[in-house]
Design a protein around this motif. Sequence first.
Motif, PDB file in Angstrom:
ATOM      1  N   GLY A   1      -4.991   4.141   9.605  1.00 39.96           N
ATOM      2  CA  GLY A   1      -3.842   3.466  10.186  1.00 39.96           C
ATOM      3  C   GLY A   1      -4.063   2.009  10.540  1.00 39.96           C
ATOM      4  O   GLY A   1      -3.223   1.400  11.201  1.00 39.96           O
ATOM      5  N   GLN A   2      -5.163   1.449  10.068  1.00 33.44           N
ATOM      6  CA  GLN A   2      -5.489   0.064  10.414  1.00 33.44           C
ATOM      7  C   GLN A   2      -5.366  -0.853   9.204  1.00 33.44           C
ATOM      8  O   GLN A   2      -5.140  -0.401   8.078  1.00 33.44           O
ATOM      9  CB  GLN A   2      -6.926  -0.009  10.959  1.00 33.44           C
ATOM     10  CG  GLN A   2      -7.184   0.860  12.164  1.00 33.44           C
ATOM     11  CD  GLN A   2      -6.335   0.437  13.354  1.00 33.44           C
ATOM     12  OE1 GLN A   2      -6.301  -0.737  13.720  1.00 33.44           O
ATOM     13  NE2 GLN A   2      -5.645   1.394  13.938  1.00 33.44           N
ATOM     14  N   GLY A   3      -5.534  -2.150   9.466  1.00 30.77           N
ATOM     15  CA  GLY A   3      -5.571  -3.123   8.381  1.00 30.77           C
ATOM     16  C   GLY A   3      -6.924  -3.127   7.711  1.00 30.77           C
ATOM     17  O   GLY A   3      -7.770  -2.265   7.958  1.00 30.77           O
TER      18      GLY A   3
ATOM     19  N   PHE B   1       1.243  -5.673   3.282  1.00 31.23           N
ATOM     20  CA  PHE B   1       0.245  -6.547   3.894  1.00 31.23           C
ATOM     21  C   PHE B   1       0.357  -7.968   3.345  1.00 31.23           C
ATOM     22  O   PHE B   1       0.537  -8.177   2.141  1.00 31.23           O
ATOM     23  CB  PHE B   1      -1.183  -6.047   3.603  1.00 31.23           C
ATOM     24  CG  PHE B   1      -1.572  -4.801   4.342  1.00 31.23           C
ATOM     25  CD1 PHE B   1      -1.604  -3.573   3.689  1.00 31.23           C
ATOM     26  CD2 PHE B   1      -1.909  -4.846   5.678  1.00 31.23           C
ATOM     27  CE1 PHE B   1      -1.980  -2.420   4.363  1.00 31.23           C
ATOM     28  CE2 PHE B   1      -2.289  -3.696   6.362  1.00 31.23           C
ATOM     29  CZ  PHE B   1      -2.320  -2.478   5.708  1.00 31.23           C
TER      30      PHE B   1
ATOM     31  N   GLN C   1       0.860  -1.177   0.000  1.00 33.23           N
ATOM     32  CA  GLN C   1       0.000   0.000   0.000  1.00 33.23           C
ATOM     33  C   GLN C   1       0.897   1.227   0.000  1.00 33.23           C
ATOM     34  O   GLN C   1       1.632   1.463   0.972  1.00 33.23           O
ATOM     35  CB  GLN C   1      -0.946   0.010   1.193  1.00 33.23           C
ATOM     36  CG  GLN C   1      -1.980   1.125   1.112  1.00 33.23           C
ATOM     37  CD  GLN C   1      -3.098   0.970   2.131  1.00 33.23           C
ATOM     38  OE1 GLN C   1      -2.863   0.595   3.274  1.00 33.23           O
ATOM     39  NE2 GLN C   1      -4.333   1.236   1.721  1.00 33.23           N
TER      40      GLN C   1
ATOM     41  N   GLN D   1     -11.122   0.117   5.517  1.00 31.26           N
ATOM     42  CA  GLN D   1      -9.856   0.383   6.192  1.00 31.26           C
ATOM     43  C   GLN D   1      -9.994   1.675   6.980  1.00 31.26           C
ATOM     44  O   GLN D   1     -10.116   2.752   6.393  1.00 31.26           O
ATOM     45  CB  GLN D   1      -8.693   0.476   5.195  1.00 31.26           C
ATOM     46  CG  GLN D   1      -7.338   0.598   5.865  1.00 31.26           C
ATOM     47  CD  GLN D   1      -6.189   0.569   4.882  1.00 31.26           C
ATOM     48  OE1 GLN D   1      -6.323   0.994   3.739  1.00 31.26           O
ATOM     49  NE2 GLN D   1      -5.046   0.062   5.302  1.00 31.26           N
TER      50      GLN D   1
ATOM     51  N   ARG E   1       5.073  -1.499   8.231  1.00 29.48           N
ATOM     52  CA  ARG E   1       5.282  -0.165   7.654  1.00 29.48           C
ATOM     53  C   ARG E   1       6.765   0.022   7.384  1.00 29.48           C
ATOM     54  O   ARG E   1       7.579   0.019   8.307  1.00 29.48           O
ATOM     55  CB  ARG E   1       4.783   0.926   8.592  1.00 29.48           C
ATOM     56  CG  ARG E   1       4.959   2.335   8.025  1.00 29.48           C
ATOM     57  CD  ARG E   1       4.322   3.394   8.914  1.00 29.48           C
ATOM     58  NE  ARG E   1       2.881   3.181   9.046  1.00 29.48           N
ATOM     59  CZ  ARG E   1       1.992   3.594   8.171  1.00 29.48           C
ATOM     60  NH1 ARG E   1       2.362   4.273   7.086  1.00 29.48           N
ATOM     61  NH2 ARG E   1       0.699   3.371   8.361  1.00 29.48           N
TER      62      ARG E   1
ATOM     63  N   PHE F   1      -6.580 -10.112   6.254  1.00 32.20           N
ATOM     64  CA  PHE F   1      -5.345  -9.339   6.194  1.00 32.20           C
ATOM     65  C   PHE F   1      -4.642  -9.285   7.544  1.00 32.20           C
ATOM     66  O   PHE F   1      -5.288  -9.213   8.607  1.00 32.20           O
ATOM     67  CB  PHE F   1      -5.649  -7.903   5.748  1.00 32.20           C
ATOM     68  CG  PHE F   1      -5.854  -7.768   4.267  1.00 32.20           C
ATOM     69  CD1 PHE F   1      -7.010  -8.235   3.663  1.00 32.20           C
ATOM     70  CD2 PHE F   1      -4.884  -7.175   3.470  1.00 32.20           C
ATOM     71  CE1 PHE F   1      -7.196  -8.123   2.288  1.00 32.20           C
ATOM     72  CE2 PHE F   1      -5.072  -7.053   2.104  1.00 32.20           C
ATOM     73  CZ  PHE F   1      -6.216  -7.530   1.514  1.00 32.20           C
ATOM     74  N   GLY F   2      -3.298  -9.324   7.490  1.00 31.67           N
ATOM     75  CA  GLY F   2      -2.517  -9.022   8.668  1.00 31.67           C
ATOM     76  C   GLY F   2      -2.518  -7.521   8.925  1.00 31.67           C
ATOM     77  O   GLY F   2      -3.100  -6.744   8.150  1.00 31.67           O
ATOM     78  N   THR F   3      -1.860  -7.117  10.002  1.00 27.59           N
ATOM     79  CA  THR F   3      -1.845  -5.698  10.379  1.00 27.59           C
ATOM     80  C   THR F   3      -0.763  -4.910   9.656  1.00 27.59           C
ATOM     81  O   THR F   3      -0.690  -3.700   9.788  1.00 27.59           O
ATOM     82  CB  THR F   3      -1.680  -5.530  11.888  1.00 27.59           C
ATOM     83  OG1 THR F   3      -0.545  -6.283  12.303  1.00 27.59           O
ATOM     84  CG2 THR F   3      -2.911  -6.011  12.637  1.00 27.59           C
ATOM     85  N   GLY F   4       0.078  -5.603   8.900  1.00 29.97           N
ATOM     86  CA  GLY F   4       1.010  -4.905   8.027  1.00 29.97           C
ATOM     87  C   GLY F   4       2.360  -4.612   8.641  1.00 29.97           C
ATOM     88  O   GLY F   4       2.535  -4.603   9.856  1.00 29.97           O
TER      89      GLY F   4
END
Lengths: 110, 114
Positions: free
Chosen positions: B40-42, A86, A37, B37, A105, A100-103
């Motif tokens: 700041g979240q998934g 992600f 993203q 979304q 950054r 989805f996972g929380t990613g």
Amino acid sequence: GIQVEQSPPDLILQEGANSTLRCNFSDSVNNLQWFHQNPWGQLINLFYIPSGTKQNGRLSATTVATERYSLLYISSSQTTDSGVYFCAVEPGTGANNLFFGTGTRLTVIP
Amino acid sequence: GAGVSQSPSNKVTEKGKDVELRCDPISGHTALYWYRQSLGQGLEFLIYFQGNSAPDKSGLPSDRFSAERTGGSVSTLTIQRTQQEDSAVYLCASSLVLANYGYTFGSGTRLTVV
């Protein structure tokens, strides 16, 4: 439901460095995808990789389904690689959608 | 079309109003998905369509949310009596067939409820 954990949550790299992002999942999966993203919010599909290894330029991914993890490798990182990565999985129970996972950054600094 | 198209790109609405979000998938893609979304979240799964059918609506947050798809193409997500907690980016994705291919996401609709 299936749990998807990504690590690290945040990563800062110097331009040119390599990195490995990890995705662990708690159950068998039919489908696993990696997404990037960008800072403008656009989600780009990087890999469809329920098992095995794939490479696309400086990026590669490996999924070991039997051990319930996937890795995303970024080599020679560039500032344009910055954003959130992600991991998303479709459970083997046939949920027909991705969780989805929380990613992670990633910030690449020049 | 060449990609997944969503409209509007931004929507500001007053609390209590209804909103309609539109998704135009890639031509020929039979599966369509809606996600949400928050900042700041998934991504939170809302609903998927196989053709015009939505077999599982359990991901919709409340009965104020509904979605439909017509002609196996365009889908609309409707939120009635919007609340501030509905503020989020609503993302649509499509895939060639259900689940077993890569998803292509649209750019999303940023919804702000004031």
